[in-house]
Design an enzyme around this catalytic site. Structure first.
Site, PDB file in Angstrom:
ATOM      1  N   HIS A  50       0.820  -1.212   0.000  1.00 12.13           N
ATOM      2  CA  HIS A  50       0.000   0.000   0.000  1.00 12.13           C
ATOM      3  C   HIS A  50       0.856   1.265   0.000  1.00 12.13           C
ATOM      4  CE1 HIS A  50      -2.621   3.191   1.509  1.00 12.13           C
ATOM      5  NE2 HIS A  50      -3.616   2.500   0.999  1.00 12.13           N
ATOM      6  N   HIS A  94      -0.172   0.815   6.957  1.00 16.83           N
ATOM      7  CA  HIS A  94      -0.799   1.646   5.946  1.00 16.83           C
ATOM      8  C   HIS A  94       0.115   2.658   5.266  1.00 16.83           C
ATOM      9  CE1 HIS A  94      -3.974   4.091   4.120  1.00 16.83           C
ATOM     10  NE2 HIS A  94      -4.680   2.978   4.191  1.00 16.83           N
TER      11      HIS A  94
END
Length: 197
Positions: A50, A94
């Site tokens: 990500h 993330h």
């Protein structure tokens, strides 16, 4: 790779544009001078890369959403080193960013953590966000070396002390859902509100 879902572009030390191929399990490199794209496959299947950021030496660091690790890609060899998060609850690493000292800071959205990784030792430390289900998301570092992060699951911005890792939260207007964050040279914090379109 078709439908690779290119995500989170970043400029590397070599001037190339790097991105995560979330659905293709790759890290991609675009040479802006030639338009050539090269993909680096990740050794762990379905990692779902990500966030992505380059270090000063040209290595590419990324968050593996689905497999709970921070990865380091050496573009010269294509080799990937994985740094597993030390808590099984640390699901969904993330967004990542380096501070001026070379420490890698990152958010862990579903796991509700903020973490740091020392590239010299590989040591990872995690801190839980004080607000349950706050979903730490975007992260920046100000000129004083203090990381600030969005709490997408609630109406707060957090900051983490780089020495003690104590987290302080700042309330935003009711109903706000901060997602991405930026900091100006004079340390003003700006954020995008995901709840307000």
């Amino acid at each position: 790779t078709p439908r690779s879902f290119p995500h989170d572009p970043a400029v590397g030390a070599d001037g190339a544009l790097w991105y995560t191929g979330m659905h293709a399990n790759t890290i991609g490199r675009l040479d802006p001078a030639t338009g050539q794209v090269r993909e680096y496959p990740l050794p762990t299947s379905r990692s779902r890369p990500h966030g992505l950021v380059a270090d000063r030496e040209g290595n590419i660091w990324f968050t593996a959403n689905a497999k709970g690790y921070i990865g380091k890609l050496d573009p010269a060899t294509g080799s990937v080193k994985e740094f597993p998060l030390p808590d099984v609850r640390a699901d969904d690493p993330h967004t990542a960013i380096f501070d001026a000292k070379g420490t890698l800071w990152f958010t862990v959205q579903r796991g509700n953590f903020v973490g740091r990784l020392d590239p010299a030792t590989g040591k990872i430390e995690l801190r839980s966000s004080p607000t349950m289900f706050s979903r730490p998301y975007g992260i920046v570092v100000n000129s004083q070396g203090v990381p600030f992060f969005c709490e997408l699951g609630t109406n707060k911005i957090g900051c983490i002390d780089p020495d003690t890792m104590a987290i302080t939260e700042y309330s935003l207007p009711k109903g706000a859902r901060p997602r991405r964050i930026a900091v100006t040279p004079d340390d003003l914090i700006w954020y995008t509100d995901n709840a307000r379109g």
